[in-house]
Design an enzyme around this catalytic site. Sequence first.
Site, mmCIF file in Angstrom:
data_model
loop_
_atom_site.group_PDB
_atom_site.id
_atom_site.type_symbol
_atom_site.label_atom_id
_atom_site.label_comp_id
_atom_site.label_asym_id
_atom_site.label_seq_id
_atom_site.Cartn_x
_atom_site.Cartn_y
_atom_site.Cartn_z
ATOM 1 N N CYS A 77 -0.233 -3.592 5.216
ATOM 2 C CA CYS A 77 -0.788 -2.862 4.072
ATOM 3 C C CYS A 77 -1.024 -1.426 4.528
ATOM 4 O O CYS A 77 -1.801 -1.192 5.473
ATOM 5 C CB CYS A 77 -2.108 -3.528 3.674
ATOM 6 S SG CYS A 77 -2.995 -2.676 2.360
ATOM 7 N N CYS B 254 4.013 1.873 0.652
ATOM 8 C CA CYS B 254 3.118 0.773 0.274
ATOM 9 C C CYS B 254 3.975 -0.482 0.303
ATOM 10 O O CYS B 254 5.117 -0.470 -0.181
ATOM 11 C CB CYS B 254 2.559 1.004 -1.127
ATOM 12 S SG CYS B 254 1.727 -0.449 -1.837
HETATM 13 N N1 DGL Z 1 0.305 -3.324 -0.086
HETATM 14 C C1 DGL Z 1 -0.787 -2.389 -0.102
HETATM 15 C C2 DGL Z 1 -0.352 -1.108 0.640
HETATM 16 O O1 DGL Z 1 0.609 -1.164 1.376
HETATM 17 C C3 DGL Z 1 -1.200 -2.266 -1.518
HETATM 18 C C4 DGL Z 1 -2.330 -1.385 -1.762
HETATM 19 C C5 DGL Z 1 -3.254 -1.835 -2.822
HETATM 20 O O2 DGL Z 1 -3.784 -2.952 -2.742
HETATM 21 O O3 DGL Z 1 -3.488 -0.989 -3.685
HETATM 22 O O4 DGL Z 1 -0.949 -0.060 0.541
#
Ligand code: DGL
Length: 260
Positions: free
Chosen positions: A73, A184
Amino acid sequence: MNNNPIGVFDSGIGGLSVWKELRQALPHESIVYLADGKNCPYGDKSAEEVTAFVLHAIEELMRHNVKLIVVACNTATAVAIDLLRKQYDIPFVGMEPAVKPAALSSESGVIGILATHASLQGDLFRNTCAKYADKVRILSSVGEGFVECVEKGEEHSAHIAEPIVRRAVEPLLAEGADRIVLGCTHYPFLTHHIEKVIGERKVEIVNPAPAVARRTEWLLKEHNIKASTSHKAEYSFITFADDGYLARITDKAMALTMEN
Ligand code: DGL
């Protein structure tokens, strides 16, 4: 040698884009995937809130005796990776914004980064950009609604996904970006729509997930904690959300396995 599992963590489903690469690159490694689910999205929360969610998640993964954790993440990495490395003895792999490969390969001299609001505000992003600012112009755009779209499983609905993707990507293309960095881990699930918006233009999409899998492999070797080549990998999934969410994660992981 160590046959304990690797922990992989994301605010939700997005980290499965990294899980898929890890599984392919490290076929003998068991993986416990934790999708928070309950507090997703992280991208519009404060650094304090995200740090608390991340610490809670890491404690949960530690209970599963993980030997290394991939913070799949970007938002959680941006906010908490330094703290995690200080606080725990095991190695951590974070999501780096893939500015470097994009900057070094760009022909137009303009690159676009798609990420959450929290990631774009973080020092990690700012410092990485500063390193390449003399080589390329770096534009950024928040993937507004991207995470929600993937969380709801709507990434295959063109009439929902395409307009939100268009809104974030078109301004980058209009400024001449020839590299679009996915900052992301939810965003790779929208690649098809990003490609559609790019159309005939000579623009490449940069997904850092394969590089994260290579870095994980390197760290396992470095710490001498690779699983034995006779070890049969097991994959498990946990969440702070409900059973319905868990079923969606498992189904999505299964679908990704079939794609390979
Ligand atoms: N997969 C997360 C990232 O890479 C998502 C972020 C979120 O939960 O807004 O930032």
